[in-house]
Design a protein around this motif. Sequence first.
Motif, PDB file in Angstrom:
ATOM      1  N   CYS A   1       0.822  -1.213   0.000  1.00  5.01           N
ATOM      2  CA  CYS A   1       0.000   0.000   0.000  1.00  5.01           C
ATOM      3  C   CYS A   1       0.853   1.259   0.000  1.00  5.01           C
ATOM      4  O   CYS A   1       2.043   1.241   0.299  1.00  5.01           O
ATOM      5  CB  CYS A   1      -0.923   0.006   1.219  1.00  5.01           C
ATOM      6  SG  CYS A   1      -2.335  -1.106   1.057  1.00  5.01           S
ATOM      7  N   LEU A   2       0.205   2.379  -0.338  1.00  2.00           N
ATOM      8  CA  LEU A   2       0.800   3.700  -0.295  1.00  2.00           C
ATOM      9  C   LEU A   2       0.060   4.478   0.790  1.00  2.00           C
ATOM     10  O   LEU A   2      -0.983   5.086   0.532  1.00  2.00           O
ATOM     11  CB  LEU A   2       0.692   4.403  -1.643  1.00  2.00           C
ATOM     12  CG  LEU A   2       1.705   4.011  -2.729  1.00  2.00           C
ATOM     13  CD1 LEU A   2       1.590   2.539  -3.104  1.00  2.00           C
ATOM     14  CD2 LEU A   2       1.513   4.868  -3.976  1.00  2.00           C
ATOM     15  N   GLY A   3       0.571   4.424   2.010  1.00  2.00           N
ATOM     16  CA  GLY A   3      -0.087   5.075   3.132  1.00  2.00           C
ATOM     17  C   GLY A   3      -0.012   6.595   3.028  1.00  2.00           C
ATOM     18  O   GLY A   3       1.057   7.148   2.768  1.00  2.00           O
ATOM     19  N   GLN A   4      -1.148   7.241   3.247  1.00  2.00           N
ATOM     20  CA  GLN A   4      -1.216   8.698   3.148  1.00  2.00           C
ATOM     21  C   GLN A   4      -1.032   9.317   4.538  1.00  2.00           C
ATOM     22  O   GLN A   4      -1.996   9.756   5.183  1.00  2.00           O
ATOM     23  CB  GLN A   4      -2.539   9.111   2.520  1.00  2.00           C
ATOM     24  CG  GLN A   4      -2.713   8.596   1.102  1.00  2.00           C
ATOM     25  CD  GLN A   4      -1.546   9.000   0.210  1.00  2.00           C
ATOM     26  OE1 GLN A   4      -1.388  10.165  -0.114  1.00  2.00           O
ATOM     27  NE2 GLN A   4      -0.706   8.039  -0.163  1.00  2.00           N
ATOM     28  N   GLU A   5       0.230   9.350   4.976  1.00  2.00           N
ATOM     29  CA  GLU A   5       0.563   9.904   6.291  1.00  2.00           C
ATOM     30  C   GLU A   5       0.641  11.434   6.176  1.00  2.00           C
ATOM     31  O   GLU A   5       1.714  12.024   6.144  1.00  2.00           O
ATOM     32  CB  GLU A   5       1.885   9.323   6.789  1.00  2.00           C
ATOM     33  CG  GLU A   5       2.173   9.676   8.233  1.00  2.00           C
ATOM     34  CD  GLU A   5       3.566   9.239   8.662  1.00  2.00           C
ATOM     35  OE1 GLU A   5       3.711   8.809   9.818  1.00  2.00           O
ATOM     36  OE2 GLU A   5       4.507   9.326   7.853  1.00  2.00           O
ATOM     37  N   ILE A   6      -0.513  12.058   6.148  1.00  2.00           N
ATOM     38  CA  ILE A   6      -0.616  13.502   5.952  1.00  2.00           C
ATOM     39  C   ILE A   6      -0.610  14.167   7.329  1.00  2.00           C
ATOM     40  O   ILE A   6      -1.584  14.072   8.081  1.00  2.00           O
ATOM     41  CB  ILE A   6      -1.908  13.854   5.198  1.00  2.00           C
ATOM     42  CG1 ILE A   6      -2.003  13.057   3.885  1.00  2.00           C
ATOM     43  CG2 ILE A   6      -1.985  15.350   4.941  1.00  2.00           C
ATOM     44  CD1 ILE A   6      -0.881  13.270   2.920  1.00  2.00           C
ATOM     45  N   THR A   7       0.474  14.853   7.679  1.00  5.87           N
ATOM     46  CA  THR A   7       0.596  15.396   9.037  1.00  5.87           C
ATOM     47  C   THR A   7       0.741  16.910   9.095  1.00  5.87           C
ATOM     48  O   THR A   7       0.759  17.470  10.187  1.00  5.87           O
ATOM     49  CB  THR A   7       1.804  14.770   9.758  1.00  5.87           C
ATOM     50  OG1 THR A   7       3.005  15.109   9.049  1.00  5.87           O
ATOM     51  CG2 THR A   7       1.678  13.255   9.833  1.00  5.87           C
ATOM     52  N   ASP A   8       0.864  17.584   7.955  1.00  3.39           N
ATOM     53  CA  ASP A   8       0.989  19.036   7.976  1.00  3.39           C
ATOM     54  C   ASP A   8      -0.318  19.657   8.459  1.00  3.39           C
ATOM     55  O   ASP A   8      -1.402  19.308   7.989  1.00  3.39           O
ATOM     56  CB  ASP A   8       1.323  19.548   6.569  1.00  3.39           C
ATOM     57  CG  ASP A   8       1.778  20.990   6.577  1.00  3.39           C
ATOM     58  OD1 ASP A   8       0.935  21.868   6.861  1.00  3.39           O
ATOM     59  OD2 ASP A   8       2.971  21.253   6.302  1.00  3.39           O
ATOM     60  N   GLU A   9      -0.231  20.587   9.406  1.00  2.72           N
ATOM     61  CA  GLU A   9      -1.433  21.142  10.039  1.00  2.72           C
ATOM     62  C   GLU A   9      -2.313  21.939   9.086  1.00  2.72           C
ATOM     63  O   GLU A   9      -3.465  22.233   9.407  1.00  2.72           O
ATOM     64  CB  GLU A   9      -1.048  21.992  11.247  1.00  2.72           C
ATOM     65  CG  GLU A   9      -0.537  21.150  12.413  1.00  2.72           C
ATOM     66  CD  GLU A   9      -0.390  21.944  13.691  1.00  2.72           C
ATOM     67  OE1 GLU A   9      -0.627  23.173  13.672  1.00  2.72           O
ATOM     68  OE2 GLU A   9      -0.046  21.331  14.723  1.00  2.72           O
ATOM     69  N   ARG A  10      -1.799  22.292   7.903  1.00  3.92           N
ATOM     70  CA  ARG A  10      -2.636  23.012   6.941  1.00  3.92           C
ATOM     71  C   ARG A  10      -3.853  22.185   6.518  1.00  3.92           C
ATOM     72  O   ARG A  10      -4.839  22.721   6.017  1.00  3.92           O
ATOM     73  CB  ARG A  10      -1.819  23.403   5.710  1.00  3.92           C
ATOM     74  CG  ARG A  10      -1.537  22.273   4.745  1.00  3.92           C
ATOM     75  CD  ARG A  10      -0.692  22.676   3.565  1.00  3.92           C
ATOM     76  NE  ARG A  10       0.711  22.819   3.944  1.00  3.92           N
ATOM     77  CZ  ARG A  10       1.675  23.040   3.050  1.00  3.92           C
ATOM     78  NH1 ARG A  10       1.372  23.167   1.761  1.00  3.92           N
ATOM     79  NH2 ARG A  10       2.935  23.123   3.443  1.00  3.92           N
ATOM     80  N   TYR A  11      -3.777  20.866   6.725  1.00  4.41           N
ATOM     81  CA  TYR A  11      -4.858  19.976   6.295  1.00  4.41           C
ATOM     82  C   TYR A  11      -5.837  19.631   7.415  1.00  4.41           C
ATOM     83  O   TYR A  11      -6.822  18.953   7.173  1.00  4.41           O
ATOM     84  CB  TYR A  11      -4.262  18.680   5.740  1.00  4.41           C
ATOM     85  CG  TYR A  11      -3.245  18.887   4.655  1.00  4.41           C
ATOM     86  CD1 TYR A  11      -3.576  19.545   3.461  1.00  4.41           C
ATOM     87  CD2 TYR A  11      -1.942  18.438   4.817  1.00  4.41           C
ATOM     88  CE1 TYR A  11      -2.631  19.740   2.468  1.00  4.41           C
ATOM     89  CE2 TYR A  11      -0.986  18.623   3.820  1.00  4.41           C
ATOM     90  CZ  TYR A  11      -1.330  19.284   2.651  1.00  4.41           C
ATOM     91  OH  TYR A  11      -0.401  19.473   1.666  1.00  4.41           O
ATOM     92  N   PHE A  12      -5.571  20.091   8.626  1.00  2.00           N
ATOM     93  CA  PHE A  12      -6.371  19.669   9.770  1.00  2.00           C
ATOM     94  C   PHE A  12      -7.765  20.298   9.804  1.00  2.00           C
ATOM     95  O   PHE A  12      -8.688  19.727  10.381  1.00  2.00           O
ATOM     96  CB  PHE A  12      -5.647  19.994  11.074  1.00  2.00           C
ATOM     97  CG  PHE A  12      -4.523  19.033  11.417  1.00  2.00           C
ATOM     98  CD1 PHE A  12      -3.932  18.251  10.435  1.00  2.00           C
ATOM     99  CD2 PHE A  12      -4.065  18.913  12.711  1.00  2.00           C
ATOM    100  CE1 PHE A  12      -2.898  17.374  10.734  1.00  2.00           C
ATOM    101  CE2 PHE A  12      -3.029  18.032  13.026  1.00  2.00           C
ATOM    102  CZ  PHE A  12      -2.449  17.266  12.036  1.00  2.00           C
ATOM    103  N   LEU A  13      -7.916  21.476   9.205  1.00  6.72           N
ATOM    104  CA  LEU A  13      -9.202  22.164   9.286  1.00  6.72           C
ATOM    105  C   LEU A  13     -10.267  21.485   8.445  1.00  6.72           C
ATOM    106  O   LEU A  13     -11.408  21.325   8.863  1.00  6.72           O
ATOM    107  CB  LEU A  13      -9.051  23.629   8.861  1.00  6.72           C
ATOM    108  CG  LEU A  13     -10.284  24.513   9.034  1.00  6.72           C
ATOM    109  CD1 LEU A  13     -10.699  24.574  10.490  1.00  6.72           C
ATOM    110  CD2 LEU A  13     -10.021  25.944   8.515  1.00  6.72           C
ATOM    111  N   ASN A  14      -9.899  21.051   7.245  1.00  5.28           N
ATOM    112  CA  ASN A  14     -10.869  20.397   6.359  1.00  5.28           C
ATOM    113  C   ASN A  14     -10.212  19.203   5.667  1.00  5.28           C
ATOM    114  O   ASN A  14      -9.966  19.198   4.460  1.00  5.28           O
ATOM    115  CB  ASN A  14     -11.363  21.402   5.297  1.00  5.28           C
ATOM    116  CG  ASN A  14     -12.575  20.894   4.539  1.00  5.28           C
ATOM    117  OD1 ASN A  14     -13.000  19.745   4.718  1.00  5.28           O
ATOM    118  ND2 ASN A  14     -13.146  21.731   3.703  1.00  5.28           N
ATOM    119  N   PRO A  15      -9.909  18.161   6.445  1.00 10.95           N
ATOM    120  CA  PRO A  15      -9.169  17.013   5.887  1.00 10.95           C
ATOM    121  C   PRO A  15      -9.907  16.287   4.769  1.00 10.95           C
ATOM    122  O   PRO A  15      -9.260  15.786   3.844  1.00 10.95           O
ATOM    123  CB  PRO A  15      -8.965  16.106   7.106  1.00 10.95           C
ATOM    124  CG  PRO A  15     -10.059  16.486   8.064  1.00 10.95           C
ATOM    125  CD  PRO A  15     -10.251  17.961   7.870  1.00 10.95           C
ATOM    126  N   ALA A  16     -11.219  16.237   4.824  1.00  7.97           N
ATOM    127  CA  ALA A  16     -11.976  15.515   3.796  1.00  7.97           C
ATOM    128  C   ALA A  16     -11.787  16.150   2.431  1.00  7.97           C
ATOM    129  O   ALA A  16     -11.629  15.449   1.414  1.00  7.97           O
ATOM    130  CB  ALA A  16     -13.458  15.472   4.171  1.00  7.97           C
TER     131      ALA A  16
END
Length: 268
Positions: A247-262
């Motif tokens: 698999c290609l895990g999407q380890e997205i940790t930058d806080e710019r994505y926390f407000l609207n991750p969907a």
Amino acid sequence: MPLLKREQVAGMNIHYMRYSLDTFLDAQMAAGIQSTEFWAGAPHFYLDAKTYANCKDLKKKITRKGLKLKVFTPENCMYQYQFAASKPDFFQKSYEYFSNGLKAAAELECPIMQCNSGWGYMDEDREEAWKRTGEMLSRLTSLAEKEGITLAMESLRPEESNLVITLKDAKRMFDEINHAHFKILIDTTAIGVAGESLQDWFDVFGENIIHAHFIDGNPYGHLIWGDGSRNLEEDLIVLKNNGYTGCLGQEITDERYFLNPAAHDERN
């Protein structure tokens, strides 16, 4: 032929930590994501040295959304538990924590659990911390075999660890553990920071690479595809040419994505 199959993209819930588990699962369905690397952290899953959350409930929810759980990832950067824990009581508590992670993964019928080297104190002998990591991972690998799970170790960045941060470090630890249930996880951010390539890692580890954190970066950052400068198409060609089927895990940790991750998962 496509460079990857849709089911190889494994969504991850770490950037949904300010949302409910149900919101994450619904978002994966909406984005057409079929697999997940489950981040076992609060508030989505409770795990500590003594106990862990009800796996039946989690498995039922994941299954109902049509997702397949491919990798189980206990939180190991923000919490106090880590693989090179120093004091004996801290080391034992960390072992119990990751042991519970393996038991939970087994109950969830998830074949892989993520791990890393942890980190030693900057003002101690690095080799002493290295020995602790070796002992921890050896003990956990023995338990993993009993539970029918395989550990997949990733490298880290220098800001996160002074142990396994390069391909050379990973090869040394891999050889020292030397166990069929101990394999390799490639992380495009850590590899980029180290100035290495995916092909470098395949040249050394080949089929022992069983999972990937496949994210964009500059080279720092755990970014949505296209938000960094990494040549991801070239990376996909390397994966395909080396017969990679994980698999290609999407380890997205930058806080710019926390407000609207969907919305970001949809874009990804």
